[in-house]
Design a protein around this motif. Sequence first.
Motif, PDB file in Angstrom:
ATOM      1  N   TYR A   7       0.820  -1.212   0.000  1.00 23.25           N
ATOM      2  CA  TYR A   7       0.000   0.000   0.000  1.00 23.25           C
ATOM      3  C   TYR A   7       0.856   1.265   0.000  1.00 23.25           C
ATOM      4  N   LEU A   8       2.067   1.162   0.559  1.00 31.41           N
ATOM      5  CA  LEU A   8       2.972   2.310   0.528  1.00 31.41           C
ATOM      6  C   LEU A   8       3.746   2.363  -0.780  1.00 31.41           C
ATOM      7  N   LEU A  37      -9.474   3.296   1.394  1.00 27.04           N
ATOM      8  CA  LEU A  37      -8.125   3.112   0.847  1.00 27.04           C
ATOM      9  C   LEU A  37      -7.662   4.326   0.045  1.00 27.04           C
ATOM     10  N   LYS A  95      -7.941   7.267   0.666  1.00 29.10           N
ATOM     11  CA  LYS A  95      -7.482   8.350   1.541  1.00 29.10           C
ATOM     12  C   LYS A  95      -6.017   8.170   1.928  1.00 29.10           C
ATOM     13  N   LEU A  96      -5.503   6.950   1.746  1.00 32.09           N
ATOM     14  CA  LEU A  96      -4.095   6.686   2.045  1.00 32.09           C
ATOM     15  C   LEU A  96      -3.209   7.354   0.997  1.00 32.09           C
ATOM     16  N   LYS A  97      -2.077   7.841   1.459  1.00 32.40           N
ATOM     17  CA  LYS A  97      -1.130   8.446   0.523  1.00 32.40           C
ATOM     18  C   LYS A  97       0.088   7.530   0.392  1.00 32.40           C
TER      19      LYS A  97
END
Length: 436
Positions: free
Chosen positions: A374-375, A392, A394-396
Motif C-alpha cells: 500500500y505504501l 483506501l 485516503k491513504l497516501k
Amino acid sequence: MAGRRDGALMRENSQSVCKSRITIAIAIGILFGCVFAFFFPNGLFISYSNSTLNRRLLPNSHSQVGSTQCESSERINMLKSEYMAASEKNKELKKQIRDLNEKLRLAEQGKDQVQKQVQLSVHQKKAGSFGTVKGLRTNPTVVPDESVNPRLAKILEKVAVKRELIVALANSNVKEMLEVWFANIKRVGIPNYMVIALDEEIAKLCESQNVPVYKRDPDEGIDSVARTGGNHAVSGLKFHILREFLQLGYSVLLSDVDIVYLQNPFEHLYRDSDVESMTDGHDNMTAYGFNDVFDEPAMGWARYAHTMRIWVYNSGFFFIRPTIPAIELLDRVAGRLSREPNSWDQAVFNEELFFPSHPGYEGLHASRRTMDFYLFMNSKVLFKFVRDDANLNKLKPVVVHVNYHPDKLPRMKAVVEFYVNGKQDALKPFPVGSAR
C-alpha cells in the motif's frame, strides 16, 4: 800423450762445428718464418681461398644485395605480424589479470565476511528461552573500492546521503516520463537521486534541469542497447551498471522512470536485508506469500499437495545494499541475461532470488524483504482496488509504479492530479486493465 791431446781437441772442434750448424739452421728457419709472416699474414692457403671466394662472389654482388633487401622486407613484415599478435595477446592477458584481481578481491571480501561471522560466533551463547532466539539478519557491507570508477565515486560523494541514493536509467525513448519522474522527486524534496543518461539528449536534458546526471564512458557491446533499446532492454542493462555503485559502497534504490514519487522513500525502508523490493502482488496473500493447495484427484488419499507461493518482486523498484550476496545477485542476473537474450529480466531476477539450492544448482544466499504494497503501490492495486475504495483512497502511498499498464504517461499524470492536486475524478477515466 800428445796424440791423445790432439784427438780430444779434434772431438771438441767437431762438436762446436755441429752446434754452430744447428744454430745457423735455427736462425735461417726463424728468418724464413718472419718473411712468410710478413708477406702472408693470414697464411698462404687461407689467403688463396679468400681471394678465390671473393672473385667468385663479385660477379653476383648486385643480386645478393637485392636478395638481402627482399629477405629484410619479409622479415620486417613478419616481425610486424608477430608484434600485432603479441599486442593482442597482451591485451587479453591484461583483461584476464583484471578479472582475476576482481575475483580475488571479492574472494577476500567474502573471507572478511566469514571472519566477521566467525568472530560473532566465537563468544558462544546458550540458545535462550523459547521465543527469544533470533539469527543474524543483515549481511555486512563490502569495503568500498574507489578504484573501480574514480569519476563516479566523486559524483556520488556529492549526491548521495548517508551513502544512499535513487538511481534511474533513461534514454530518449522515455524522455517525457523522465520529466514527470524527476519533477515529482524535486517536489517531494528528495536530494539524493541520479539519472544515468544512456544517450546525449538525456544528458543535456538533465543538465538543463539541474538534475544530477552521470554519463557513462563508452562501452562497446552494451551502448547500442543503451541508446536504442526499449524498456525491457534497458531494464536488463541496469544489473550490469549497478554493480559499480555497490562496489563503491553505496546502497541504491533502483527506480524505473514510470514511477510517481509522493513521499521520500528513504523514510520507509528497513535496511535489514540484501534486497528490499516492491511486489507485483495486490493483497496480503499474493504480496507476502501463501499456502496454495494443488489438487490431483488421481492420487486418491494424497490428492492434495501443499505449495508455497508468492507473487514476484518488481525488478523496476528495489533497494539493494552493497553486500557480497547482493553483488552476486547482480552478477548472476546479468550473466544469465547475456547468455539468454530472450529472457525477461524480472523473471530471472526472481528465479535467482528465490530458487533454493538443489542437485546441480547452488542457490543464492541473499536476504530479502517485501515492501508494504500500500505504501509502495503498483498500478494494479491502485486502479483495481484503491481508487474505488472510500477508505483506501485516503491513504497516501510513498510511490505509485505504473507497471501493469502500457499507457504509462497519462496514468502518471493522473496520479499526480489525484494525490497532489486533489482532483478526485482524475483516475476514473482509465479502465482497470489495459486496452491491449
